[in-house]
Design an enzyme around this catalytic site. Sequence first.
Site, short mmCIF file in Angstrom:
data_model
loop_
_atom_site.label_atom_id
_atom_site.label_comp_id
_atom_site.label_asym_id
_atom_site.label_seq_id
_atom_site.Cartn_x
_atom_site.Cartn_y
_atom_site.Cartn_z
N HIS A 99 11.58 17.99 63.61
CA HIS A 99 10.90 17.43 64.78
C HIS A 99 9.50 18.01 64.94
O HIS A 99 8.56 17.30 65.32
CB HIS A 99 11.74 17.68 66.04
CG HIS A 99 11.04 17.30 67.29
ND1 HIS A 99 10.46 18.22 68.14
CD2 HIS A 99 10.77 16.08 67.84
CE1 HIS A 99 9.90 17.60 69.15
NE2 HIS A 99 10.07 16.31 69.01
N GLU A 152 7.19 16.08 62.88
CA GLU A 152 6.85 14.79 63.48
C GLU A 152 5.59 14.92 64.33
O GLU A 152 4.72 14.03 64.30
CB GLU A 152 8.03 14.28 64.30
CG GLU A 152 7.75 12.98 65.03
CD GLU A 152 8.53 12.87 66.32
OE1 GLU A 152 7.91 12.56 67.36
OE2 GLU A 152 9.75 13.09 66.29
N HIS A 153 5.47 16.00 65.06
CA HIS A 153 4.27 16.24 65.87
C HIS A 153 3.05 16.54 64.98
O HIS A 153 1.96 16.00 65.18
CB HIS A 153 4.49 17.44 66.79
CG HIS A 153 5.34 17.15 67.98
ND1 HIS A 153 4.89 17.28 69.27
CD2 HIS A 153 6.62 16.72 68.10
CE1 HIS A 153 5.84 16.95 70.12
NE2 HIS A 153 6.91 16.63 69.42
N GLU A 190 8.35 20.08 75.55
CA GLU A 190 9.30 18.98 75.38
C GLU A 190 10.73 19.47 75.56
O GLU A 190 11.57 18.80 76.17
CB GLU A 190 9.12 18.34 74.00
CG GLU A 190 9.91 17.07 73.81
CD GLU A 190 9.58 16.35 72.51
OE1 GLU A 190 10.27 15.35 72.22
OE2 GLU A 190 8.65 16.78 71.79
#
Length: 439
Positions: free
Chosen positions: A60, A63-64, A140
Amino acid sequence: MSGDTGADGLADGVTVRRTVLPGGLRVITESLPAVRSVALGFWVGVGSRDEDVRHEGATHYLEHLLFKGTKRRTALEISSEMDAVGGEMNAFTTKEYTCYYARVLDADQPLAVDVLSDMVTGSLIAPQDVDAERNVVLEEIAMNDDDPTDTVHEAFAAHLFGDTPLGRPVLGTVESISAITRDQINEHYRAKYGPEHLVVAAAGSLDHDDLVAQIRQAFGAALDGDAEPAPPRLSGEYAGPGRTPGTGLRLVSRGIEQANLVLGCEGLPRNDDRRYALGVLNAALGGGMSSRLFQEIREKRGLAYSVYSFASQNADTGMWGIYVGCLPSKADEVLAICTGEVEKLLSGGLSDAELERGKGQMRGSIVLGLEDPSSRMSRLGKSELVYPRLEPVEETLAAIEAVSHDDIRAVAAEVLARPKALAVVGPFDDGETFAGALR
């Protein structure tokens, strides 16, 4: 390896084509001449369940970071080039795959291909970007923790699957994100983003051969090699001898006004043929406003605003459960109704009307979900990564229609009768309130 595996005609007259390029990269498209846009997705066969402890949260995090800049573009240029043509671009990570996607006018397809290809193959993973984005990922996680609905579903998965990759959160934890280094993230990137793990899926107003040519040009030397495409994910690390799902209670005490409850058990894996019967059963039990749970808990008694049941599948296992959000003082009554409705279904099955409504709800959800290019693109990408073949829509609809009362009774006896796990997020100090729900 390179070649076009041909076309699969679907019932609605559109055509799906698939080409495998050198290095194992796959391009799969669906032509939709009636639209003026193209939905494009770069699917990577890596999810959070592919992480070892050393790389927890890296999928993840990547992904950023892929939006933060390449050798050819800054982060601002990545976003501004898409904004300039009115395009939409984003990404998401799951436990079994990652997707970077865009939707643009058909004339702007080459731009979308170039930007996404650049991100996937040429991200810098610069140390300063890793440091800056660390705070964003931690924010997040904090946002997720502040939402009791998200928290209770994560607590349920963690309790059901334990300390395994399927039981850990997709985002990672505060501890893992705080500790992970740039070198560890870059190592994960280099290991998992090779062409053999990539699928480019597209749907809309497009020409398959043109898209393949654009992909060849955009990837360039990255396509050198003779690797075969990675096989579909049909198994994983969770299932194995001695592995048993978690049962009992997991309580997360929070000073909030509502009790958030998930009661459920292990479900079915993705390729289990009984998934259609479980889907029909689930629709009748808690899938809509006419479902038993909605009618009994919300309509007749007014005990909850949100109540539903769900079924999800992974490569080697799945989850089935019921979610309810209610007043803490009503939690035991709500759980008693839930367990009572499950017992009724186990002993008596569905009525003829419920069976037909369940089938209709599933059919409608599938067909209506394929009314736009983005959803069709997603179907292509996910099918290529995690299924042995792309199942024609009509075949899926026929399988749903074939579900019988005997199928419902059999899958209920197999799944709904399993020992249950209960996750609770709310203002409780102990689990005494919930002891009866797990007997």
